[in-house]
Each structure stands twice: as C-alpha cells, then as structure tokens.
Design an enzyme around this catalytic site. Structure first.
Site, short mmCIF file in Angstrom:
data_model
loop_
_atom_site.label_atom_id
_atom_site.label_comp_id
_atom_site.label_asym_id
_atom_site.label_seq_id
_atom_site.Cartn_x
_atom_site.Cartn_y
_atom_site.Cartn_z
N LYS A 45 3.74 -4.71 1.60
CA LYS A 45 4.25 -3.85 0.54
C LYS A 45 3.90 -4.61 -0.93
CE LYS A 45 5.56 -0.84 1.48
NZ LYS A 45 4.78 0.13 1.84
N ARG B 187 5.34 5.26 -3.69
CA ARG B 187 6.57 6.35 -3.32
C ARG B 187 7.18 6.17 -4.78
NH1 ARG B 187 8.49 3.10 1.28
NH2 ARG B 187 7.82 1.59 0.13
P1 A3P Z 1 5.81 1.57 -3.06
O1 A3P Z 1 5.32 2.59 -2.26
O2 A3P Z 1 6.95 0.85 -2.71
O3 A3P Z 1 5.61 1.76 -4.67
P2 A3P Z 1 1.23 -2.16 0.84
O4 A3P Z 1 -0.13 -1.38 1.01
O5 A3P Z 1 0.89 -3.60 0.82
O6 A3P Z 1 2.23 -1.67 1.89
O7 A3P Z 1 2.01 -1.91 -0.60
C1 A3P Z 1 2.43 -0.93 -0.99
C2 A3P Z 1 2.57 -0.98 -2.56
O8 A3P Z 1 1.47 -0.88 -3.24
C3 A3P Z 1 3.09 0.42 -2.95
O9 A3P Z 1 4.48 0.25 -2.78
C4 A3P Z 1 2.81 0.38 -4.43
O10 A3P Z 1 3.52 0.05 -5.32
C5 A3P Z 1 1.56 -0.81 -4.47
N1 A3P Z 1 0.41 -0.33 -5.13
C6 A3P Z 1 -0.45 -1.04 -5.99
N2 A3P Z 1 -1.48 -0.56 -6.23
C7 A3P Z 1 -1.57 1.05 -5.73
C8 A3P Z 1 -2.11 2.08 -5.98
N3 A3P Z 1 -3.44 2.04 -6.58
N4 A3P Z 1 -1.78 3.08 -5.20
C9 A3P Z 1 -0.63 2.98 -4.49
N5 A3P Z 1 0.17 2.28 -4.37
C10 A3P Z 1 -0.38 1.00 -4.99
#
Ligand code: A3P
Length: 350
Positions: A51, A303
């Site tokens: 995350k 999200r």
């Molecule tokens: P949220 O969905 O809570 O906003 P991981 O891939 O490690 O599970 O992390 C998911 C998180 O990556 C997302 O959390 C989002 O905030 C973050 N993120 C950073 N850059 C992103 C991007 N370019 N596109 C989508 N999410 C991104």
C-alpha cells in the site's frame, strides 16, 4: 540447501532452512543441465511494504527497456512471495523458472516485487543467501496512511445484508463504507475485517478477540519501518538499499524514477518525464501510450475513500511516534533525506 529435520507423528520431515545460490558452488555448476542458467535470478527486489505505491513502481519499472520482471505467479496475485513464505520450500529451481533467461546478462535487469517481503522475519536472511548482490528497494509513506489504505474497502457493491460495525467504541464504520466489500482483505480471506471499523482495528486492546488482534497486527506492524529496515540492513549493506519516498512517487514519479535508475545503474537512461503523464480522471500518474492514451493502474489502486477522521489520525500519530523517531535516526545514519511526511510527523511531536 540447509535442511531442518523434525519428527512429527513418527514420520521424519525435512524443511528448508536456507537455499544458498547453487551457482556459487563449482560442484553444482558442473552437474547442472544447460537449461539451468545461473543468471535467472533477480538483480533487485522491490520489497514493499504493501500500500505504499509498489504497483505503481512496478508499472514504471517495466516500462524501462532493460528491466524485466518475473513471470506472473497466478497463485500469489502475480507476486512471487518466495522469500517470505511456503514457496521458499519449493526451492531455487522453482524460483528460477519464473525468470526468463536474460538476453544480455550485463545490461538486463531481472527483478521481482513482493510487497510482503518488507516486514517478513525470514525474507532478508533468505534473500541474502540466494542473491547477496541484489539491490533492495523499499517505499515508505506515512505509516498511518499506509494502515488506512490497507484497511480500505473498494467501493464496488453492497453485500446484502450489509455488514455493520460492532460499534463498541462508538466509532461505527461510516454507512457508505460498511456496506462495501473489503476487497483487499477479502482477497486475502479476512472476512473478519468486514465486522470491524478502522478505529476498532487500530485501537484493539489485549483483551480483544483474537481475530481482531490478528487483523490489527497485519494492519499496523508493517508500519514499524525502522524495525524492518534494520533487519534488511543486517543482511545487505546500506549501499544496496534504496528507500523511496512513496509520497514523492505519487506526485513526482519522473524524478523518483531517475533516482531509481541511478541507484540500479541501469542503462540506457529512460526518460520518464516523457513516458508518464498525469491522468486527471484517475488522479494519478500513468503511462502515456500512443495517440495520447494512458495506461493507469486498475481500480484497486488509487481508490477514492473518505479522509481518515482526526481521532484515528491522532491515535496513529501517537502509536507510530517512536517508530518514526527511529526511522529519522536511521535515515540520518544512512545519509538519506527525510521524506516530507516524516518531517511533518516529527514536528507534530515537538
Ligand atoms: P490507495 O488505493 O489507498 O490510494 P500498492 O500498489 O503498494 O498496494 O499501493 C497502492 C497505493 O499506491 C494506492 O493506494 C495509491 O495511493 C498509491 N499510488 C501511488 N502512485 C500511484 C499511481 N500512479 N497510480 C495508482 N496508485 C498510486
């Protein structure tokens, strides 16, 4: 391979303790078949935690012409999850099968991303035994935000009857949220998460039911950043470890990717300023395709959900205070800059 022997129910069991790199031993190399290339191992690992933007980093990395990820593993949500769990006992051959033979050993950079390596007790030691020269990339955001994101539900559809908060703390789950599926946890078979509000999860005490305590641990423990990074540093020299600011990855990915490229020593230099574009619909940076189209991460990443309420924020700030102080000392020691969210948190302490 180092094995552990145990007798269970009168039967003799062997478990793998450590898989060293068979290619380091000439006797192994001599008897290996030609298909078993010693180069089918990662040059770097993206270790998480979950995350923090690990999937975005993954997407950006594979855009680079010299960076090649493992083949997807359908059983573990495409991640290898080799060094942290039971897959490890399948052995090195199993792991290598997931990597293609590099066409140019010097310039190709194989890697894998498994976001649960970060807080695993075993992963650093096991990774160091097999790929001691590998570089390690970790991404950090404010641990409170990480915990909240981990808990979050996907606004898809309401299950009938909608799960409701137990309300014991007076912090019932917001109505919009209670009815939704906790996709992340659901995917990991944590149906128990449906029953508890975020406040209940983070504040659960020693007397709380074990399912709630277990959920709390999964939610909060990866955020003990300094503890986990120190464990990696017991097995890898600081020069092989990069700590990426996940907040910056979100807002300014091109500069972060330049830093990542320098750290890896990968060539040619790939121009992410040209290859990425901010997608205002998604609200995140995405890959720019031909004719102005974009390739963004799926619905489960980036999200939209309500901001964390101030009571949870305050609770978590206090909860993570000592961990954040330790992280700042660690970053000082490594000569690395403090991410802005950490500076902010430290200011709040004073
Ligand atoms: P949220 O969905 O809570 O906003 P991981 O891939 O490690 O599970 O992390 C998911 C998180 O990556 C997302 O959390 C989002 O905030 C973050 N993120 C950073 N850059 C992103 C991007 N370019 N596109 C989508 N999410 C991104």
């Amino acid at each position: 391979t180092e094995l552990d022997r145990s007798i269970q129910g009168g039967e003799l069991f062997f478990t793998v303790v450590l898989n060293p790199n068979p290619c380091d031993d000439k006797r192994h190399r001599d008897i290996w078949s030609k298909e078993k290339a010693c180069d089918r191992l990662p040059k770097f690992l993206v270790v998480g935690p979950q995350k923090t933007g690990t999937t975005a980093l993954y997407l950006f990395l594979v855009m680079h012409p010299s960076i090649i990820s493992n083949l997807p593993n359908p059983r573990t949500f495409e991640e290898m999850q080799f060094f942290n769990g039971n897959n490890y006992h399948k052995g090195v051959d199993w792991y290598m099968e997931y990597f293609s033979v590099p066409s140019n050993v010097t310039t190709d950079f194989l890697f894998e991303k498994s976001a649960n390596y970060f807080h695993s007790e075993e992963a650093p030691k096991r990774a160091a035994a097999l790929v001691p020269k590998a570089k390690i990339i970790t991404i950090l955001i404010d641990p409170s935000d990480r915990a909240y994101s981990w808990y979050q539900i996907l606004p898809l559809k309401c299950l009938s009857p909608c799960p409701v908060s137990t309300g014991v703390t007076g912090h019932s789950t917001p109505a919009r949220l209670t009815g939704m599926i906790l996709k992340h946890q659901r995917a990991h078979q944590d149906s128990v998460a449906l029953k508890f509000s975020f406040y209940e999860v983070i504040t659960a005490g020693h007397q709380a039911p074990s399912d709630l305590r277990s959920l709390q641990k999964k939610c909060l423990v990866p955020g003990w950043y300094a503890v986990h990074i120190e464990r990696w540093l017991q097995h890898f020299p600081p020069s092989q470890v990069l700590i990426v600011d996940g907040q910056q990855l979100r807002t300014d990915p091109a500069n972060v990717m330049d830093e990542v490229q320098r750290f890896l020593g990968v060539s040619p230099h790939y121009n992410y300023s040209e290859a990425l574009t901010f997608d205002s619909h998604k609200g995140f940076w995405c890959q720019l395709l031909e004719e102005g189209k974009t390739k963004c991460l799926g619905k489960s990443k980036g999200r939209k959900y309500p901001a964390m309420d101030s009571e949870c924020r305050t609770f978590l700030s206090i909860y993570y205070r000592d961990h954040n102080v330790e992280l700042s000392k660690l970053l000082h020691r490594l000569g690395q800059p403090l991410p802005s969210w950490l500076r902010q948190e430290l200011q709040n302490i004073r």
